[in-house]
Design a protein around this motif. Structure first.
Motif, PDB file in Angstrom:
ATOM      1  N   SER A 344       3.855 -38.424   4.938  1.00 34.29           N
ATOM      2  CA  SER A 344       3.462 -39.692   4.364  1.00 34.29           C
ATOM      3  C   SER A 344       2.857 -39.491   2.973  1.00 34.29           C
ATOM      4  O   SER A 344       3.180 -40.217   2.020  1.00 34.29           O
ATOM      5  N   ARG A 348       4.406 -40.696  -0.587  1.00 38.59           N
ATOM      6  CA  ARG A 348       3.638 -41.520  -1.518  1.00 38.59           C
ATOM      7  C   ARG A 348       3.787 -40.979  -2.947  1.00 38.59           C
ATOM      8  O   ARG A 348       3.990 -41.753  -3.899  1.00 38.59           O
ATOM      9  N   GLU A 352       5.158 -43.277  -5.973  1.00 35.51           N
ATOM     10  CA  GLU A 352       4.387 -43.511  -7.192  1.00 35.51           C
ATOM     11  C   GLU A 352       5.138 -42.989  -8.416  1.00 35.51           C
ATOM     12  O   GLU A 352       5.150 -43.621  -9.465  1.00 35.51           O
ATOM     13  N   ASP A 358       2.844 -51.725  -5.508  1.00 28.67           N
ATOM     14  CA  ASP A 358       1.871 -51.330  -4.480  1.00 28.67           C
ATOM     15  C   ASP A 358       2.379 -51.588  -3.065  1.00 28.67           C
ATOM     16  O   ASP A 358       2.244 -50.766  -2.170  1.00 28.67           O
ATOM     17  N   LYS A 359       2.969 -52.776  -2.888  1.00 28.17           N
ATOM     18  CA  LYS A 359       3.442 -53.181  -1.559  1.00 28.17           C
ATOM     19  C   LYS A 359       4.523 -52.201  -1.072  1.00 28.17           C
ATOM     20  O   LYS A 359       4.555 -51.816   0.096  1.00 28.17           O
ATOM     21  N   GLU A 360       5.403 -51.821  -1.999  1.00 27.36           N
ATOM     22  CA  GLU A 360       6.482 -50.898  -1.626  1.00 27.36           C
ATOM     23  C   GLU A 360       5.930 -49.504  -1.330  1.00 27.36           C
ATOM     24  O   GLU A 360       6.381 -48.819  -0.405  1.00 27.36           O
ATOM     25  N   VAL A 361       4.949 -49.111  -2.140  1.00 30.12           N
ATOM     26  CA  VAL A 361       4.334 -47.802  -1.891  1.00 30.12           C
ATOM     27  C   VAL A 361       3.757 -47.774  -0.475  1.00 30.12           C
ATOM     28  O   VAL A 361       3.922 -46.819   0.279  1.00 30.12           O
ATOM     29  N   GLU A 362       3.127 -48.905  -0.125  1.00 27.54           N
ATOM     30  CA  GLU A 362       2.523 -48.969   1.213  1.00 27.54           C
ATOM     31  C   GLU A 362       3.588 -48.807   2.308  1.00 27.54           C
ATOM     32  O   GLU A 362       3.386 -48.112   3.305  1.00 27.54           O
ATOM     33  N   THR A 363       4.729 -49.467   2.097  1.00 30.63           N
ATOM     34  CA  THR A 363       5.815 -49.347   3.074  1.00 30.63           C
ATOM     35  C   THR A 363       6.288 -47.903   3.178  1.00 30.63           C
ATOM     36  O   THR A 363       6.555 -47.392   4.264  1.00 30.63           O
ATOM     37  N   VAL A 365       4.535 -45.223   2.558  1.00 30.32           N
ATOM     38  CA  VAL A 365       3.485 -44.444   3.228  1.00 30.32           C
ATOM     39  C   VAL A 365       3.585 -44.618   4.752  1.00 30.32           C
ATOM     40  O   VAL A 365       3.565 -43.656   5.515  1.00 30.32           O
ATOM     41  N   TRP A 366       3.731 -45.875   5.173  1.00 27.52           N
ATOM     42  CA  TRP A 366       3.870 -46.142   6.610  1.00 27.52           C
ATOM     43  C   TRP A 366       5.143 -45.529   7.180  1.00 27.52           C
ATOM     44  O   TRP A 366       5.169 -45.039   8.306  1.00 27.52           O
TER      45      TRP A 366
END
Ligand SMILES: [Fe+2]
Ligand SMILES: [Fe+2]
Length: 513
Positions: A344, A348, A352, A358-363, A365-366
């Motif tokens: 994860s 990330r 980046e 940000d929203k896509e980065v979060e996806t 990471v998950w």
């Protein structure tokens, strides 16, 4: 003439143009406990067979209008499920053989002894019963397999569809409707219905008469009715088509009826029998539990969508549970401990580096956290052994992306994580799995997780080898760029990981060699 009307007795149709023979056979077979009807030729026999079902037909060979051989042909053409025994007064074995070739079960030479006829009828019916039992056993096995499939599925629609398909298939129903109780209102509503392929759908499927049906359910009485007798179970009996058979199966969870499976036959001759009803009841009891489970998921999902404080935390709980599963899975094995978290983190870095929002980065990471969630269903200790995997073990290992997809699918808030989970073993040149996608056909997140996953796999200890140094892993990623990995992503990753290692070193954080 009909002498006996007992439901359970086998039904025999005697077809002969000689009245004496009809009467003799009728009397003797009736004494043996059969329900006997007689007609005078093939044409009348065919009509009678289409009107009601018989177990066995005894037919003369030569008759006016339609003879025995032609009757045999028509029976075969119409798929009428009935045994036939041919009588021939012409005594040639050739005609008898011809009849057997056309599907007759046996033949009787005239003049016959009555005991002989009774014996042949008995033998034929025994044979038929055995065949039916064998068929039912086969059906039971396939019902069992279907229920397994239902039990492993988490999506309500998938489960309902499996149940409807299985019902249509197993009892050759024309239509089937599944009604479920709305937990909020307590009302029963049609949730899904389906027609047999090739069956033209009724303009409107008759709704159930809930009072009558529940009276039966309450007393645990099997609900199977035919023809006009079935009408009382329907709130609006069909007028356009004649109802041949109706069966209703309660879907019960801990004695509560949560739904019902209503099964219809409009096809002449296709009456459901008690064996089929029992089979559907088995299917129904297994289906009910799966429906209940899937609805629990759906509730969590709804809660998630409503986004009210309390419900959101419920959904969050649920998400944590899945993450907890993933952790527990890794913790149980020292070689995979921390793998998802590191993947994860690496994913990330790539996200980046690609300047994702940000929203896509979060996806991303998950997705990294969840990419191996499908290994939940796999016996882990078997796969983390020193040495090569056998072809069977390899095949088992390779199911984990699809298993992961199935776990995430029913949870809308996790659906974005499917590409990373399902496609992280796809390869840039199309040699990967499960789909063998290539280049940009592989979803971006899948490509990102693939790079992160491989880097971590190389730089951590495995059962079959020690961790490789960072430089070796880098060289391997470079070598496989454009073959296994998206070259652009490898480039981004290598740039970002060097920066990250430098930052960590400067901050005095211990990093792998
Ligand atoms: Fe994997
Ligand atoms: Fe992995």
């Amino acid at each position: 003439m009909e002498y006996h009307l007992h439901e359970e007795s086998p039904r025999v149709l005697v077809v002969d143009d000689e009245k004496v023979i009809r009467e003799i056979l009728s009397d003797f077979l009736t004494m043996e406990g059969y329900v006997v009807r007689t007609v005078e030729d093939g044409q009348a026999a065919l009509k009678e067979l289409q009107r009601r079902s018989y177990n066995l037909v005894i037919s003369d060979l030569k008759m006016p209008n339609m003879g025995g051989l032609e009757l045999l042909e028509k029976i075969a053409e119409g798929n009428l499920n009935v045994l036939t025994v041919i009588m021939t007064g012409f005594g040639t074995v050739e005609t008898a053989i011809q009849a057997m070739k056309k599907g007759a079960y046996d033949y009787i030479l005239k003049p016959f002894k009555v005991e002989e006829v009774v014996h042949i009828v008995q033998r034929g019916l025994d044979h038929q019963r055995l065949q039916q039992e064998n068929m039912q056993l086969k059906e039971a096995v396939s019902i069992y397999k279907i229920s397994e499939a239902i039990a492993t599925s988490l999506s309500l629609d998938t489960i309902l569809e499996l149940i409807l398909d299985a019902t249509l298939e197993e009892v050759q129903a024309d239509m089937v409707a599944l009604w479920l109780q709305d937990p909020r209102t307590g009302q029963f509503e049609e949730r899904m219905s389906k027609a047999q392929a090739g069956v033209e759908t009724l303009p409107r499927l008759p709704g159930p008469n809930l009072d009558e049906i529940f009276n039966h359910y309450r007393l645990d009485r099997p609900l199977l009715a035919h023809g006009i007798k079935a009408h009382r179970f329907l709130s609006d009996p069909p007028l356009e088509k004649r109802l041949v058979s109706f069966c209703s199966i309660p879907l019960k969870v801990r004695q509560n009826v949560i739904g019902m499976l209503n099964v219809f036959s409009f096809t002449k001759g296709n009456k459901f029998n008690e064996g089929q009803r029992k089979m559907l009841a088995v299917l129904g009891s297994r289906a009910a539990v799966s429906i209940e489970n899937a609805r629990l998921y759906e509730n969590l999902v709804d809660a998630n969508l409503e986004l009210t404080g309390a419900n959101q935390s419920l959904a969050e709980n649920f998400r944590q549970t899945i993450v907890g599963f993933a952790h527990a899975l890794e913790e149980s094995d020292r070689y995979t401990r921390g793998h998802s978290e590191r993947v994860s983190g690496y994913a990330r870095l790539i996200a980046e580096g690609l300047d994702m929002k940000d929203k896509e980065v979060e996806t991303v990471v998950w997705s990294g956290l969840m990419h191996d969630i499908g290994k939940i269903g796999i016996r882990y200790e078997k796969l983390n052994k020193p040495g090569k995997l056998t072809p069977e073990e390899m095949a088992m290992f390779r199911t984990h992306p699809a298993k992961g997809k199935r776990i995430l699918e029913p949870i809308p808030s996790m659906r974005d994580l499917i590409p990373g989970c399902y496609c992280h073993h796809e390869a840039w040149d199309g040699s990967g799995y499960p789909l063998g996608l290539c280049r940009h056909n592989i979803p971006l997140i899948g490509r990102v997780v693939a790079v992160a996953d491989t880097y971590d796999a190389m730089t951590s200890d495995r059962a079959y080898r020690k961790a490789l140094p960072h430089e070796v892993a880098v060289a391997e990623l470079e070598r496989c760029a454009d073959i296994q990995f998206d070259p652009q992503l490898v480039e981004v990753f290598l740039k970002k990981i060097e920066e990250y290692r430098k930052r960590s070193r400067d901050a005095g954080i211990d990093i792998p060699r």
